[in-house]
Design a protein around this motif. Structure first.
Motif, PDB file in Angstrom:
ATOM      1  N   LEU A 197     -13.953   5.031  -2.522  1.00 31.54           N
ATOM      2  CA  LEU A 197     -12.496   5.066  -3.246  1.00 31.54           C
ATOM      3  C   LEU A 197     -11.976   6.657  -2.937  1.00 31.54           C
ATOM      4  N   THR A 198     -13.004   7.749  -2.873  1.00 32.40           N
ATOM      5  CA  THR A 198     -12.497   8.947  -2.520  1.00 32.40           C
ATOM      6  C   THR A 198     -11.663   8.992  -1.256  1.00 32.40           C
ATOM      7  N   ASP A 199     -12.213   8.439  -0.117  1.00 22.22           N
ATOM      8  CA  ASP A 199     -11.570   8.376   1.050  1.00 22.22           C
ATOM      9  C   ASP A 199     -10.185   7.759   0.944  1.00 22.22           C
ATOM     10  N   ALA A 200      -9.970   6.746   0.132  1.00 22.44           N
ATOM     11  CA  ALA A 200      -8.652   5.834  -0.092  1.00 22.44           C
ATOM     12  C   ALA A 200      -7.774   7.156  -1.031  1.00 22.44           C
ATOM     13  N   LYS A 201      -8.433   7.691  -1.893  1.00 17.83           N
ATOM     14  CA  LYS A 201      -7.547   8.581  -2.441  1.00 17.83           C
ATOM     15  C   LYS A 201      -6.976   9.860  -1.883  1.00 17.83           C
ATOM     16  N   LYS A 202      -8.039  10.465  -0.742  1.00 15.60           N
ATOM     17  CA  LYS A 202      -7.594  11.438   0.101  1.00 15.60           C
ATOM     18  C   LYS A 202      -6.344  10.937   1.038  1.00 15.60           C
ATOM     19  N   ILE A 203      -6.472   9.831   1.393  1.00 16.61           N
ATOM     20  CA  ILE A 203      -5.316   9.167   2.500  1.00 16.61           C
ATOM     21  C   ILE A 203      -4.230   9.478   1.686  1.00 16.61           C
ATOM     22  N   GLU A 204      -4.098   8.561   0.334  1.00 14.92           N
ATOM     23  CA  GLU A 204      -3.126   8.456  -0.341  1.00 14.92           C
ATOM     24  C   GLU A 204      -2.259   9.799  -0.645  1.00 14.92           C
ATOM     25  N   GLU A 205      -3.072  10.870  -0.814  1.00 18.74           N
ATOM     26  CA  GLU A 205      -2.598  12.306  -1.211  1.00 18.74           C
ATOM     27  C   GLU A 205      -2.244  13.159   0.077  1.00 18.74           C
ATOM     28  N   ASN A 206      -2.756  12.794   1.401  1.00 19.71           N
ATOM     29  CA  ASN A 206      -2.455  13.732   2.172  1.00 19.71           C
ATOM     30  C   ASN A 206      -1.881  13.017   3.655  1.00 19.71           C
ATOM     31  N   VAL A 207      -2.094  11.716   3.601  1.00 23.43           N
ATOM     32  CA  VAL A 207      -1.225  11.361   4.747  1.00 23.43           C
ATOM     33  C   VAL A 207       0.457  11.168   4.647  1.00 23.43           C
ATOM     34  N   GLU A 208       0.991  11.740   5.481  1.00 28.04           N
ATOM     35  CA  GLU A 208       2.597  11.715   5.322  1.00 28.04           C
ATOM     36  C   GLU A 208       3.062  10.401   5.802  1.00 28.04           C
ATOM     37  N   GLY A 209       3.982   9.709   5.053  1.00 29.45           N
ATOM     38  CA  GLY A 209       4.442   8.362   5.105  1.00 29.45           C
ATOM     39  C   GLY A 209       3.855   7.399   4.307  1.00 29.45           C
ATOM     40  N   ILE A 210       2.757   7.624   3.750  1.00 32.61           N
ATOM     41  CA  ILE A 210       2.069   6.411   3.194  1.00 32.61           C
ATOM     42  C   ILE A 210       2.840   6.081   1.869  1.00 32.61           C
TER      43      ILE A 210
END
Length: 413
Positions: A88-101
Motif C-alpha cells: 500500500l505504501t508503494d501505491a501511495k508513493k505513486i499517487e503522490e509522485n507520478v505526474e499525470g496520475i
C-alpha cells in the motif's frame, strides 16, 4: 426548380432511359456497387468498433496494470530471483509522485470456496476499494457496490457476480441481504453485477472490502497488483515508465531490471485499436468514393453516347426555341436521376446486408461485429456526394449537346 415538377421533364427522362434498358441497368451497376461497398464496409467497421468498445467498456481505457514479479539482476546485496511484493505504501508513493496520475487502485485476489446452504463453488475473491467502480464500472443488477463505510468498519459484506447467483441461489431468489460463507466466514450480500470483460485482466467473481480481505487472508500491507489511471491529457506510456522507475527505487531493484515488475498498458493497446479503426474507416471512405466516382464516370460516358444518338432530336428542340440552358438542364437531370436511383438501391441493399451481418455475427457475448450499422448522417453525406458527382458528370454531355449548331444537328443521320 418548377421544371422538376413538370410531367414532360420526367416523361423525357423515362423515354431516354427506356430506349435501351440493358444499357441503363449496366450503367447504374457501378454506382450501385460503389454505394453498397461504402455502406457495407462502414457498417462492418462500426460493428468492429462497437465490439471493441464492449470489450473495453467497463474499464477506464487510459489505464495500466502493474504487479510484482521476480528480479533478473542482483542489486544492493539482494540476489537475482528475489520476489518483489507491492505494498500500500508503494501505491501511495505513486499517487503522490507520478505526474499525470488520476487514480491508483490497489487490489488483492485469492481463490476461495464459497458456500450457501448445500451449494458451493470455488471463485475468485477480490479485496477492493470503492474507487474500483470508477475505473472499472460494474453493471449492477441489484443492490450497490462497496462504499467507504465498508472499508472503514471492515464490514463482512460482498458484491457477487451473476454467475455466483446462478450457481448458489435458487431461481428468482432475492439475493440482497442473504448470507454466503467465504473461508467459513459469513458475508452479507449487498449487490449483484452482470459479468463482463471476461477476457480482460483477472476474473472478478466476488468483491469484498479491501480491509476485510487483509484480515481474513492475513495480507498485511501487501497488494496483489494496482491499477493506475492517467488523467485524460496524460501520456499513459510515460505514466507506466515513471511508475515502474519509482517502484524500482522503493523496492531496491536494479534500474535496468525489466523482469521485476510486470505490466499491461490498456491505454496503449486501446490507442492501437483506435488507430486501426480510424485507418479502416479512412480506407473504407477512400475505396467507396473511388468506386462511386468510377461508376459516375460510367454514367457520364453512357450519357455522351445517348447525346450522340439524340443529336437530331436535340437539333429539333433547338429549332423550336429550346435554349441551351434547357438542354443542359435536361441532361443534368437525367445524370442526377440515374446516379440517385442507383445510389438509393445501393443503400437499401447495403442495409439488408448489414441486417444479415448482424444476424450472423452480431449475436451473443462473443459477437465479432456488434450492431453493424451506419448513421443517418452518413447516408445523407453519401446522397449529397452522389448529387454533386451526378451534376458534375452531367455537365460533360450537357455541354456536348449544346455545342452542336441546330442546323448541323438537323442534318445528322
Amino acid at each position: 426548380m418548377m421544371f422538376l415538377f413538370e410531367r414532360d421533364t420526367w416523361q423525357e427522362v423515362y423515354d431516354s432511359l427506356t430506349k435501351n434498358k440493358l444499357r441503363s441497368i449496366l450503367t447504374m451497376i457501378g454506382v450501385w456497387w460503389g454505394i453498397l461497398l461504402l455502406i457495407g464496409l462502414l457498417g462492418a467497421a462500426r460493428g468492429l468498433e462497437n465490439s471493441f468498445n464492449r470489450l473495453f467498456g467497463d474499464f477506464a481505457t487510459n489505464s495500466v496494470f502493474v504487479w510484482g514479479q521476480s528480479t533478473s539482476k542482483p542489486f544492493k546485496g539482494f540476489q537475482e530471483g528475489r520476489m518483489v511484493n507491492l505494498t500500500l505504501t508503494d501505491a501511495k508513493k505513486i499517487e503522490e509522485n507520478v505526474e499525470g496520475i488520476e487514480f491508483v487502485v490497489p487490489r488483492n485476489q485469492n481463490s476461495s470456496l464459497v458456500v450457501r446452504n448445500f451449494q458451493s463453488g470455488t471463485f475468485s475473491v477480490n479485496g477492493d476499494y470503492p474507487l474500483l467502480d470508477k475505473v472499472q464500472k460494474k453493471k449492477l443488477i441489484h443492490g450497490r457496490f462497496l462504499n467507504q463505510s465498508d472499508i472503514d468498519d471492515n464490514k463482512k459484506v460482498a458484491v457477487i457476480s451473476e454467475d455466483i447467483y446462478l450457481q448458489l441461489f435458487e431461481k428468482d431468489a432475492d439475493v440482497i441481504g442473504e448470507y454466503i460463507q467465504i473461508n467459513s466466514i459469513n458475508f452479507r450480500v449487498i449487490g449483484m453485477f452482470k459479468n463482463g470483460n471476461q477476457n480482460m485482466g483477472p476474473t472478478s467473481d466476488l468483491h469484498i472490502p479491501f480491509t476485510t480481505f487483509q484480515q481474513i487472508y492475513n495480507q498485511g500491507e501487501r497488494i496483489g497488483w494496482m491499477m493506475l489511471t492517467g488523467k485524460p491529457e496524460a501520456d499513459i506510456k510515460q505514466v507506466e515508465e515513471d511508475a515502474k522507475l519509482l517502484l524500482k527505487n522503493l523496492n531496491k531493484v536494479h534500474p535496468e531490471d525489466k523482469r521485476a515488475f510486470g505490466s499491461f498498458n490498456l491505454g496503449k493497446e486501446f490507442a492501437k485499436i483506435t488507430g486501426f479503426l480510424t485507418g479502416m474507416q479512412f480506407l473504407t471512405w477512400f475505396v467507396g468514393i473511388a468506386t462511386l466516382i468510377a461508376g459516375v464516370f460510367a454514367i457520364g460516358n453512357i450519357l455522351l453516347i445517348t447525346v450522340k444518338e439524340r443529336t437530331k432530336e436535340i437539333g429539333v428542340r433547338r429549332a423550336l426555341g429550346a435554349t441551351p440552358f434547357e438542354i443542359k438542364r435536361q441532361i443534368i437531370v437525367e445524370a442526377v436521376f440515374l446516379t440517385l436511383l442507383a445510389g438509393l438501391l445501393g443503400i437499401i441493399t447495403g442495409g439488408w446486408i448489414l441486417i444479415a451481418i448482424d444476424s450472423a455475427f452480431g449475436q451473443g457475448s462473443d459477437a465479432v461485429l456488434v450492431n453493424a450499422s451506419v448513421s443517418i448522417a452518413v447516408v445523407f453525406v453519401a446522397l449529397i456526394i452522389l448529387v454533386v458527382l451526378g451534376s458534375l458528370i452531367g455537365l460533360i454531355p450537357a455541354f456536348k449537346a449544346t455545342s452542336i449548331k441546330p442546323i448541323e444537328a438537323l442534318r445528322e443521320e
